[in-house]
Write a protein that holds these residues in place. Structure first.
Motif: not given
Length: 406
Positions: A67-68, A79-80, A85-89, A337-338
């Motif tokens: 998040y930001r 998402t950018d 993508s590394v942590l979520h996907d 950012v968190s």
């Protein structure tokens, strides 16, 4: 020595000196009375497997989101961001996010530490996280104050600095690592394993007749075989259960019941399950052990709330804190950012609870925000927060009606 290490030492527990246990890696090399135990055999206990699988699977099922701060200080999904993508996907080439987090959480629960090698691009952006078996990693502090991580991968010795390893520490311990439940609570697992082996030996090698047929007269070989054949033919098997038996020549039948020793063994195995559940903070009924359990709570919602408040939340905060401290840059943290686990994933399994949650949150969320959580697209006019017309002055209610005041 760490704070918890000094406490354990004061209680008489000395890692390595007596049991050969390593509190940071969970390595167990105990050999006593011809018996050898290790982490793999302890994981083979059904209660241990179920408890570790419970935490690993449930936490891995929660999406990890970056998040930001957006307009008005509202947190929005970044998402950018390269880490999203590394942590979520997909943390690495071989694993999905679920596979990766399942391994990491299991490592924390069993060994007290989880490690992942951090790969970066030329510009410093993180592109992958590859998990490392925690029992192979050795952590030392250099004279400079930095940490050094060393392990062997496919016969190759690896030595890297702390900026190249994600290290999530479990409960207790110190900067070098958390305490390993397998090592600290070794006696609990060893007792459960011993009871399990005793039960296997009894059923594998022991004879368990339902009764004895005896006489005070000596029997010849043919008479003994004739009686045994008669018993098998007429009285063995479920179909012959309860069939009356006619005895003569001084024969007597005596039924055998469960011995006190066997009953104590069964009780000991039940206690072992509950003891292991205490180590991993899992309610026994959540791993299929319901014997004597009459306090399941008034509803599934109550149990889930208790689980989230007292047990899961601290595990999530431990992981989130490590990710933010070790993976986010100083600029990211300055920009708000968190990294957080999205607990809304738990609501998907409870339609009624999800409906109540949305009903309460609609005074803070728009219709489109609620629809987004359900994977639905926006609708016209759905970006406005609505409020019910209640608890307002009577004059204001009358003024808004079409009928004139009387």
């Amino acid at each position: 020595m760490s704070f918890w290490g000094s406490i354990l030492s004061a209680l008489g527990w000395e890692p390595g000196a007596q049991d050969g246990d390593n509190v940071r890696t969970g390595t167990i090399t105990t050999e006593r009375a011809g018996d050898q135990e290790n982490g793999t055999s302890f994981l083979g206990l059904s209660a241990t497997w179920a408890c570790v699988n419970f935490w690993a699977g449930n936490i891995a099922g929660l999406p990890v989101t970056v998040y930001r701060k957006g307009p008005g200080g509202v947190a929005v999904e970044a998402t950018d961001h390269p880490l999203y993508s590394v942590l979520h996907d997909s943390p690495n080439y071989d694993q999905s996010a679920f596979d990766f987090w399942e391994f990491m959480v299991a490592s924390i629960e069993l060994r007290g530490n989880a490690y992942a090698e951090v790969a970066k691009r030329f510009d410093g952006k993180i592109v992958s996280l590859t998990p490392i078996r925690p029992d192979l990693v050795r952590v030392t502090r250099l004279p400079s104050g930095d940490l050094r991580y060393a392990w062997t991968d496919d016969g190759t010795d690896r030595v890297v600095g702390q900026e190249e390893v994600l290290h999530i520490r479990g409960f207790g311990g110190d900067p070098l690592g958390g305490l390993s439940p397998l090592a600290v609570c070794r006696r609990t697992f060893a007792a459960a394993s011993a009871a399990d082996r005793a039960a296997r030996a009894m059923f594998a090698n022991g004879a368990r007749p339902s009764g004895t047929l005896s006489t005070d007269k000596p029997l010849k070989g043919e008479q003994r075989r004739e009686l045994e054949d008669l018993l098998r033919e007429k009285f063995v098997g479920a179909a012959n259960s309860g069939r009356p038996m006619l005895l003569d020549n001084g024969l007597t039948w005596q039924a055998l019941s469960l011995s006190p020793e066997d009953a104590q063994m069964l009780e000991s195995r039940q206690f072992s399950v509950e003891d292991i559940c205490r180590v991993f903070e899992v309610d026994p009924h959540l791993v299929g052990h319901t014997a004597g359990n009459t306090k399941l709570g008034s509803s599934i919602g109550d149990q889930t709330l208790s689980l989230l408040k007292f047990k899961m939340r601290k595990r999530l905060k431990r992981i989130e804190g490590a990710l933010e401290k070790q993976l986010l840059s100083a600029a990211d943290r300055a920009n708000g950012v968190s990294i957080e686990f999205n607990l809304e994933g738990f609501l998907r399994a409870d339609s009624e609870g999800r409906a109540r949650f949305y009903d309460l949150m609609k005074q803070f969320m728009t219709v489109n925000e609620v629809r987004a959580l359900e994977g639905l697209g926006p609708v016209p006019g759905g970006d406005v927060i609505l409020a019910q017309m209640q608890d307002i002055p009577l004059a204001a209610a009358i003024a808004n009606t079409k009928e004139p005041a009387q």
